[in-house]
Design a protein around this motif. Sequence first.
Motif, PDB file in Angstrom:
ATOM      1  N   TRP A 135      18.625  -0.388 -16.660  1.00 33.24           N
ATOM      2  CA  TRP A 135      18.678   0.961 -17.244  1.00 33.24           C
ATOM      3  C   TRP A 135      18.921   0.831 -18.742  1.00 33.24           C
ATOM      4  O   TRP A 135      19.626  -0.074 -19.197  1.00 33.24           O
ATOM      5  N   HIS A 136      18.345   1.753 -19.503  1.00 31.20           N
ATOM      6  CA  HIS A 136      18.504   1.753 -20.956  1.00 31.20           C
ATOM      7  C   HIS A 136      18.457   3.193 -21.437  1.00 31.20           C
ATOM      8  O   HIS A 136      17.514   3.932 -21.129  1.00 31.20           O
ATOM      9  N   HIS A 137      19.500   3.605 -22.157  1.00 30.32           N
ATOM     10  CA  HIS A 137      19.607   4.986 -22.641  1.00 30.32           C
ATOM     11  C   HIS A 137      19.457   5.989 -21.493  1.00 30.32           C
ATOM     12  O   HIS A 137      18.779   7.021 -21.627  1.00 30.32           O
ATOM     13  N   GLY A 138      20.067   5.655 -20.331  1.00 30.05           N
ATOM     14  CA  GLY A 138      20.103   6.589 -19.218  1.00 30.05           C
ATOM     15  C   GLY A 138      18.845   6.674 -18.389  1.00 30.05           C
ATOM     16  O   GLY A 138      18.736   7.563 -17.529  1.00 30.05           O
ATOM     17  N   ALA A 139      17.891   5.779 -18.609  1.00 28.79           N
ATOM     18  CA  ALA A 139      16.636   5.819 -17.852  1.00 28.79           C
ATOM     19  C   ALA A 139      16.310   4.434 -17.321  1.00 28.79           C
ATOM     20  O   ALA A 139      16.626   3.423 -17.962  1.00 28.79           O
ATOM     21  N   PRO A 140      15.675   4.351 -16.158  1.00 28.45           N
ATOM     22  CA  PRO A 140      15.291   3.044 -15.630  1.00 28.45           C
ATOM     23  C   PRO A 140      14.201   2.406 -16.485  1.00 28.45           C
ATOM     24  O   PRO A 140      13.349   3.095 -17.058  1.00 28.45           O
ATOM     25  N   VAL A 141      14.240   1.083 -16.561  1.00 25.52           N
ATOM     26  CA  VAL A 141      13.274   0.322 -17.363  1.00 25.52           C
ATOM     27  C   VAL A 141      12.152  -0.128 -16.424  1.00 25.52           C
ATOM     28  O   VAL A 141      12.284  -1.130 -15.713  1.00 25.52           O
ATOM     29  N   PHE A 142      11.052   0.595 -16.431  1.00 27.76           N
ATOM     30  CA  PHE A 142       9.975   0.345 -15.488  1.00 27.76           C
ATOM     31  C   PHE A 142       8.972  -0.662 -16.046  1.00 27.76           C
ATOM     32  O   PHE A 142       8.362  -0.427 -17.092  1.00 27.76           O
ATOM     33  N   PRO A 143       8.729  -1.761 -15.356  1.00 25.76           N
ATOM     34  CA  PRO A 143       7.749  -2.752 -15.828  1.00 25.76           C
ATOM     35  C   PRO A 143       6.325  -2.229 -15.864  1.00 25.76           C
ATOM     36  O   PRO A 143       5.495  -2.723 -16.635  1.00 25.76           O
ATOM     37  N   ILE A 144       6.017  -1.227 -15.051  1.00 27.37           N
ATOM     38  CA  ILE A 144       4.637  -0.763 -14.960  1.00 27.37           C
ATOM     39  C   ILE A 144       4.127  -0.204 -16.284  1.00 27.37           C
ATOM     40  O   ILE A 144       2.918  -0.096 -16.500  1.00 27.37           O
ATOM     41  N   GLU A 145       5.056   0.094 -17.170  1.00 29.87           N
ATOM     42  CA  GLU A 145       4.677   0.578 -18.508  1.00 29.87           C
ATOM     43  C   GLU A 145       3.768  -0.422 -19.208  1.00 29.87           C
ATOM     44  O   GLU A 145       2.719  -0.064 -19.752  1.00 29.87           O
ATOM     45  N   HIS A 146       4.153  -1.700 -19.219  1.00 27.50           N
ATOM     46  CA  HIS A 146       3.332  -2.727 -19.866  1.00 27.50           C
ATOM     47  C   HIS A 146       2.119  -3.096 -19.014  1.00 27.50           C
ATOM     48  O   HIS A 146       1.049  -3.405 -19.547  1.00 27.50           O
ATOM     49  N   GLU A 147       2.279  -3.063 -17.706  1.00 31.54           N
ATOM     50  CA  GLU A 147       1.185  -3.464 -16.823  1.00 31.54           C
ATOM     51  C   GLU A 147      -0.009  -2.539 -16.982  1.00 31.54           C
ATOM     52  O   GLU A 147      -1.154  -2.999 -17.139  1.00 31.54           O
ATOM     53  N   LEU A 148       0.240  -1.238 -16.939  1.00 34.57           N
ATOM     54  CA  LEU A 148      -0.870  -0.292 -17.016  1.00 34.57           C
ATOM     55  C   LEU A 148      -1.415  -0.134 -18.428  1.00 34.57           C
ATOM     56  O   LEU A 148      -2.554   0.305 -18.607  1.00 34.57           O
ATOM     57  N   ALA A 149      -0.627  -0.495 -19.427  1.00 35.48           N
ATOM     58  CA  ALA A 149      -1.102  -0.399 -20.809  1.00 35.48           C
ATOM     59  C   ALA A 149      -2.094  -1.496 -21.168  1.00 35.48           C
ATOM     60  O   ALA A 149      -2.811  -1.383 -22.172  1.00 35.48           O
ATOM     61  N   THR A 150      -2.161  -2.562 -20.340  1.00 38.25           N
ATOM     62  CA  THR A 150      -2.953  -3.726 -20.751  1.00 38.25           C
ATOM     63  C   THR A 150      -3.879  -4.280 -19.678  1.00 38.25           C
ATOM     64  O   THR A 150      -4.939  -4.815 -20.009  1.00 38.25           O
ATOM     65  N   LEU A 151      -3.521  -4.194 -18.421  1.00 37.19           N
ATOM     66  CA  LEU A 151      -4.295  -4.860 -17.372  1.00 37.19           C
ATOM     67  C   LEU A 151      -5.736  -4.371 -17.334  1.00 37.19           C
ATOM     68  O   LEU A 151      -6.009  -3.166 -17.383  1.00 37.19           O
ATOM     69  N   GLY A 152      -6.664  -5.318 -17.244  1.00 35.39           N
ATOM     70  CA  GLY A 152      -8.071  -5.005 -17.123  1.00 35.39           C
ATOM     71  C   GLY A 152      -8.771  -4.735 -18.430  1.00 35.39           C
ATOM     72  O   GLY A 152     -10.007  -4.727 -18.480  1.00 35.39           O
ATOM     73  N   LEU A 153      -8.010  -4.496 -19.495  1.00 31.41           N
ATOM     74  CA  LEU A 153      -8.620  -4.263 -20.801  1.00 31.41           C
ATOM     75  C   LEU A 153      -9.104  -5.569 -21.407  1.00 31.41           C
ATOM     76  O   LEU A 153      -8.529  -6.638 -21.166  1.00 31.41           O
ATOM     77  N   LYS A 154     -10.143  -5.491 -22.211  1.00 31.46           N
ATOM     78  CA  LYS A 154     -10.512  -6.644 -23.018  1.00 31.46           C
ATOM     79  C   LYS A 154      -9.338  -6.960 -23.931  1.00 31.46           C
ATOM     80  O   LYS A 154      -8.700  -6.061 -24.472  1.00 31.46           O
ATOM     81  N   ALA A 155      -9.024  -8.239 -24.054  1.00 28.68           N
ATOM     82  CA  ALA A 155      -7.827  -8.631 -24.802  1.00 28.68           C
ATOM     83  C   ALA A 155      -7.802  -8.033 -26.199  1.00 28.68           C
ATOM     84  O   ALA A 155      -6.742  -7.626 -26.693  1.00 28.68           O
ATOM     85  N   ALA A 156      -8.962  -7.955 -26.856  1.00 27.37           N
ATOM     86  CA  ALA A 156      -9.012  -7.385 -28.202  1.00 27.37           C
ATOM     87  C   ALA A 156      -8.519  -5.941 -28.211  1.00 27.37           C
ATOM     88  O   ALA A 156      -7.890  -5.491 -29.180  1.00 27.37           O
ATOM     89  N   ASP A 157      -8.777  -5.209 -27.124  1.00 24.86           N
ATOM     90  CA  ASP A 157      -8.338  -3.817 -27.045  1.00 24.86           C
ATOM     91  C   ASP A 157      -6.883  -3.712 -26.613  1.00 24.86           C
ATOM     92  O   ASP A 157      -6.182  -2.768 -26.992  1.00 24.86           O
ATOM     93  N   ALA A 158      -6.410  -4.675 -25.819  1.00 28.72           N
ATOM     94  CA  ALA A 158      -5.020  -4.649 -25.346  1.00 28.72           C
ATOM     95  C   ALA A 158      -4.039  -5.019 -26.444  1.00 28.72           C
ATOM     96  O   ALA A 158      -2.841  -4.733 -26.339  1.00 28.72           O
ATOM     97  N   ALA A 159      -4.517  -5.641 -27.504  1.00 34.38           N
ATOM     98  CA  ALA A 159      -3.623  -6.132 -28.559  1.00 34.38           C
ATOM     99  C   ALA A 159      -2.799  -5.013 -29.184  1.00 34.38           C
ATOM    100  O   ALA A 159      -1.668  -5.245 -29.638  1.00 34.38           O
ATOM    101  N   ALA A 160      -3.322  -3.806 -29.201  1.00 34.38           N
ATOM    102  CA  ALA A 160      -2.596  -2.693 -29.819  1.00 34.38           C
ATOM    103  C   ALA A 160      -1.364  -2.289 -29.022  1.00 34.38           C
ATOM    104  O   ALA A 160      -0.477  -1.609 -29.559  1.00 34.38           O
ATOM    105  N   ALA A 161      -1.272  -2.705 -27.748  1.00 35.56           N
ATOM    106  CA  ALA A 161      -0.177  -2.271 -26.887  1.00 35.56           C
ATOM    107  C   ALA A 161       0.946  -3.290 -26.794  1.00 35.56           C
ATOM    108  O   ALA A 161       1.890  -3.079 -26.033  1.00 35.56           O
ATOM    109  N   VAL A 162       0.876  -4.398 -27.549  1.00 37.54           N
ATOM    110  CA  VAL A 162       1.897  -5.439 -27.465  1.00 37.54           C
ATOM    111  C   VAL A 162       2.597  -5.587 -28.811  1.00 37.54           C
ATOM    112  O   VAL A 162       2.151  -5.059 -29.826  1.00 37.54           O
ATOM    113  N   THR A 163       3.696  -6.333 -28.808  1.00 35.31           N
ATOM    114  CA  THR A 163       4.438  -6.553 -30.046  1.00 35.31           C
ATOM    115  C   THR A 163       4.085  -7.867 -30.715  1.00 35.31           C
ATOM    116  O   THR A 163       4.435  -8.085 -31.871  1.00 35.31           O
ATOM    117  N   GLU A 164       3.405  -8.768 -29.964  1.00 36.68           N
ATOM    118  CA  GLU A 164       3.033 -10.060 -30.538  1.00 36.68           C
ATOM    119  C   GLU A 164       1.741 -10.537 -29.877  1.00 36.68           C
ATOM    120  O   GLU A 164       1.537 -10.340 -28.680  1.00 36.68           O
TER     121      GLU A 164
END
Length: 453
Positions: A135-164
Amino acid sequence: MRDICLTLPTNRECADTVTAVGAEAAHAVRRFDVRVHLLVLDSADPASRARHAAAAAALPAVDGLVVHHLDEDAQRAFLREVIDRSGLPGPERLLDLMLPDTVSYGACTNRAFLLAAALGCTSVHRRDSDSRYQWHHGAPVFPIEHELATLGLKAADAAAAVTENTLDPAHVDRPVALAGASFVGELSVDLGEVLERDPEVYHDVVALWAPTGASEQEKRELVAESFTGGGTEPFTADRAVLGRPDIWRIDMCNIGLDHEVYERVPLPPATDTIGSDYFLHHVVHDAGLPGVTHNRHIVNYYTPERRTGPGFTAYQLRYAKFLLSMLYLHPVYADLEAAGDSLLDEHHHVRPEPIADSARRSAATDRAENHRRLAELDRCYRRLGGKYAEFADHLAPRRAQLLDRAQSDIEDFALLIDAWGPLVRASRTTPADRLPPARSASRRANRRTGNPT
């Protein structure tokens, strides 16, 4: 709108986890343009199944969330239809590999893969019964946030959703095949008590899964890395790295896989063997498919039955089988690493044939190393004494059987890889309304969303 499968396989009571994963599924529906199939694959006892059904029925109704709660009878009915549709020889053997009468971490996830194919899902996201969310700031930390932001996308397009981004520039046109994180809390393999009692024995027991011929330095490094996950640092801010996935920091309780991977290669269906569900980590990494390693770690814990009585014996037996499985898996891992990009076809899809061939060759590996592993495990557990010495007594008369089973497990894996393509195609042609009837929560949600189950 794409369909995705968030799955929770379980063989123990975990009604609270059903509720928590249901909240993650609802979050995914609200946050992304997806329809979520929450798939609870239930092998627990009748009383626990009833509590799981009640928890599923109590989930708030959300448009776009479809709940499927399938006991083993329902899973078996689905598998029989798929196997019959596939026209493959040896249907009873295939059914046993997909739904054995004992614990198989790989088989339960393989069932999720085929059900996801039948539901038209583009990805599978797995959680486990013995895990909770941070939990962080009163809310659960859901992994699916990163999974759905990137899975299946061409890596060049997924780059905008990551920090590195550490991806090889030559791989930017390849799709993101895996996204995952690890855990905080107890060790992923229940050996913490061994570490507390005798660190030297812990080193020796964990080092037994090193490849044949590993140096002492390599063993020390392996022991230091093994089963520790994301450590103890709590979540404070997102970090997500696009590149070759860090397979030491991605666990099966916290993973999303693109269908282009799991629809081509299954997981080893080995029974009573921990770690048998991690094979696709190696496939993705060694084939050079992009992955996202993030830090939304699950909280890992252990239920008490693993540490006393029959539960302790069963768990330690699964660890022994894990050690024996390495005799056959390490040569396959070496072949994957040597093959590299050649594991992919011109469409960046994994080629299953060389993997099946490698598994078949591995089955002929000399057993001398596994005899040594069992002897060393016996020595270590007798040094610990108490229930560990009692387990050594339990293990001793079963050595020959375990050696045979470890070899037959890799042979079964090769067979299943050969059969996997037809099984997936048959699953895709199994209409969703032909799936086994879901429980009341699924029917209620389906009436509201208009989606058959």
